[in-house]
Design a protein around this motif. Structure first.
Motif, short mmCIF file in Angstrom:
data_model
loop_
_atom_site.label_atom_id
_atom_site.label_comp_id
_atom_site.label_asym_id
_atom_site.label_seq_id
_atom_site.Cartn_x
_atom_site.Cartn_y
_atom_site.Cartn_z
N TRP A 1 2.01 2.33 -3.68
CA TRP A 1 1.13 2.65 -4.79
C TRP A 1 1.03 4.15 -5.07
O TRP A 1 0.95 4.54 -6.25
CB TRP A 1 -0.26 2.05 -4.56
CG TRP A 1 -0.27 0.55 -4.60
CD1 TRP A 1 -0.80 -0.29 -3.68
CD2 TRP A 1 0.27 -0.29 -5.62
NE1 TRP A 1 -0.61 -1.61 -4.04
CE2 TRP A 1 0.05 -1.63 -5.24
CE3 TRP A 1 0.94 -0.05 -6.82
CZ2 TRP A 1 0.45 -2.70 -6.02
CZ3 TRP A 1 1.36 -1.12 -7.59
CH2 TRP A 1 1.11 -2.43 -7.18
N PRO A 2 1.03 5.05 -4.07
CA PRO A 2 1.01 6.48 -4.41
C PRO A 2 2.28 6.96 -5.11
O PRO A 2 2.29 8.07 -5.67
CB PRO A 2 0.84 7.16 -3.05
CG PRO A 2 0.24 6.12 -2.17
CD PRO A 2 0.84 4.83 -2.63
N ARG A 3 3.35 6.17 -5.10
CA ARG A 3 4.61 6.58 -5.72
C ARG A 3 4.80 6.02 -7.12
O ARG A 3 5.77 6.38 -7.80
CB ARG A 3 5.79 6.12 -4.86
CG ARG A 3 5.65 6.43 -3.38
CD ARG A 3 6.86 5.92 -2.62
NE ARG A 3 6.62 5.87 -1.17
CZ ARG A 3 7.52 5.47 -0.28
NH1 ARG A 3 8.72 5.08 -0.69
NH2 ARG A 3 7.23 5.45 1.01
N GLN B 1 0.80 -1.22 0.00
CA GLN B 1 0.00 0.00 0.00
C GLN B 1 0.83 1.27 0.00
O GLN B 1 0.52 2.22 -0.74
CB GLN B 1 -0.97 -0.01 1.19
CG GLN B 1 -2.01 -1.12 1.18
CD GLN B 1 -2.82 -1.17 -0.10
OE1 GLN B 1 -3.08 -0.16 -0.74
NE2 GLN B 1 -3.21 -2.38 -0.50
N PHE C 1 3.42 5.58 -10.87
CA PHE C 1 2.48 6.17 -11.83
C PHE C 1 2.64 5.48 -13.19
O PHE C 1 3.63 4.79 -13.44
CB PHE C 1 2.74 7.67 -11.97
CG PHE C 1 2.61 8.44 -10.68
CD1 PHE C 1 1.38 8.92 -10.28
CD2 PHE C 1 3.72 8.66 -9.87
CE1 PHE C 1 1.25 9.63 -9.09
CE2 PHE C 1 3.60 9.36 -8.68
CZ PHE C 1 2.36 9.85 -8.29
N LYS D 1 -5.80 0.59 -4.48
CA LYS D 1 -5.28 1.92 -4.18
C LYS D 1 -4.14 2.33 -5.11
O LYS D 1 -3.53 3.39 -4.89
CB LYS D 1 -4.81 1.98 -2.72
CG LYS D 1 -5.94 1.83 -1.72
CD LYS D 1 -5.44 2.02 -0.30
CE LYS D 1 -6.59 1.91 0.70
NZ LYS D 1 -6.13 2.09 2.10
N ALA D 2 -3.85 1.52 -6.11
CA ALA D 2 -2.80 1.88 -7.06
C ALA D 2 -3.24 3.07 -7.91
O ALA D 2 -4.43 3.21 -8.26
CB ALA D 2 -2.47 0.69 -7.95
N MET D 3 -2.28 3.93 -8.25
CA MET D 3 -2.57 5.09 -9.07
C MET D 3 -2.79 4.71 -10.53
O MET D 3 -3.31 5.51 -11.30
CB MET D 3 -1.42 6.09 -8.97
CG MET D 3 -1.11 6.56 -7.55
SD MET D 3 -2.50 7.45 -6.81
CE MET D 3 -2.49 8.94 -7.80
N ILE D 4 -2.41 3.50 -10.91
CA ILE D 4 -2.59 3.02 -12.28
C ILE D 4 -3.95 2.34 -12.38
O ILE D 4 -4.19 1.32 -11.72
CB ILE D 4 -1.46 2.05 -12.68
CG1 ILE D 4 -0.09 2.72 -12.48
CG2 ILE D 4 -1.63 1.59 -14.11
CD1 ILE D 4 1.08 1.80 -12.75
N ASN D 5 -4.82 2.89 -13.18
CA ASN D 5 -6.18 2.37 -13.27
C ASN D 5 -6.29 1.13 -14.15
O ASN D 5 -7.07 0.22 -13.87
CB ASN D 5 -7.13 3.46 -13.78
CG ASN D 5 -7.26 4.61 -12.80
OD1 ASN D 5 -7.25 4.39 -11.58
ND2 ASN D 5 -7.37 5.82 -13.31
#
Length: 248
Positions: A37-39, A34, A41, A59-63
């Motif tokens: 995931w904000p790091r 977790q 992209f 919660k990953a930034m990659i959709n």
């Protein structure tokens, strides 16, 4: 050191429930992922193998997340993880959960991931640590044939060496769940909670499960202009002429 190449197919677990404490292992791996995931992209995230497909990456930034498996229940793309049907440098991040220990050629899997991963892309690898309480089960005769102990456990140091050879920068090497993982593990109990806290502080390297986070580094080639050396101007050498001498 045992060779990385296997000569017989190991029994590959399809679901986390196929392994003792498998659900707990999956949840703990997801929790340790977790903060990363904000790091990370990008546009495309590959989850390689059925176990990776069942991890929580909401919660990953990659959709756009694609599960690559060889069976229908969990796979969006049906393929072998050592022969990915994707173009060169087309993926931003990859998750590889507990697959190297059940692979015939783990080197080939890493090379295939390196092929599809973009420069500065991220790779998250989890597995069982052989230097741990869980790793000792492989030396017990009546357990070594059961899942997952019949797999080939590679140390985190060895996997990091493979990644270094491919040019990856290791961002994290975390180890957790200090347990044999045979009996149900109660982390909420007083004894379990305090033991895990003590082991995490003082016995970190002996964690039964590890998570490696690596970043692909590609150094661009800088063209160097050749240093042209101009030829010096031709200067004739003054030589005494034969006509200057008179005959005697």
């Amino acid at each position: 050191m045992k060779p990385a190449l296997a000569f017989k197919d190991p029994q590959v677990p399809i679901k986390w429930e196929d392994m003792p404490n498998g659900v707990l292992v999956a949840d703990t791996i997801s929790d340790y992922m977790q903060p990363w995931w904000p790091r990370i992209f990008g546009y495309h995230l590959l989850k390689l193998g059925s176990l990776s497909a069942q991890l929580d990456t909401t919660k990953a930034m990659i959709n756009h997340q694609v599960n690559v498996c060889h069976s229908h229940p969990f796979g969006d793309v049906l393929a072998e993880i050592d022969d990915l049907p994707f173009q060169l440098h087309s993926v931003d991040a990859c998750v590889l959960a507990h697959s190297l220990e059940f692979a015939l050629d783990p080197h080939h899997i890493l090379r295939e991931i390196d092929r599809v991963l973009i420069p500065n892309g991220h790779l998250l690898i989890s597995g069982f640590n052989p230097i741990s309480l869980a790793g000792l089960n492989r030396y017990i005769p009546f357990r070594r044939q059961a899942v997952p102990w019949q797999g080939r456990f590679f140390t985190p140091m060895r996997i990091k060496d493979w990644l270094h050879l491919l040019g990856y920068e290791i961002l994290a090497d975390e180890r957790f769940l200090h347990s044999s993982l045979v009996k149900p593990l109660d982390q909420k109990g007083w004894a379990g909670r305090h033991w895990q806290k003590f082991a995490s502080n003082y016995l970190t390297m002996f964690g039964s499960v590890f998570l490696i986070v690596a970043k692909k580094r590609v150094h661009p080639l800088t063209p160097i202009r050749p240093k042209w050396q101009l030829r010096p101007n031709f200067q004739p050498v003054k030589v005494t002429s034969m006509q200057g001498h008179s005959r005697q």
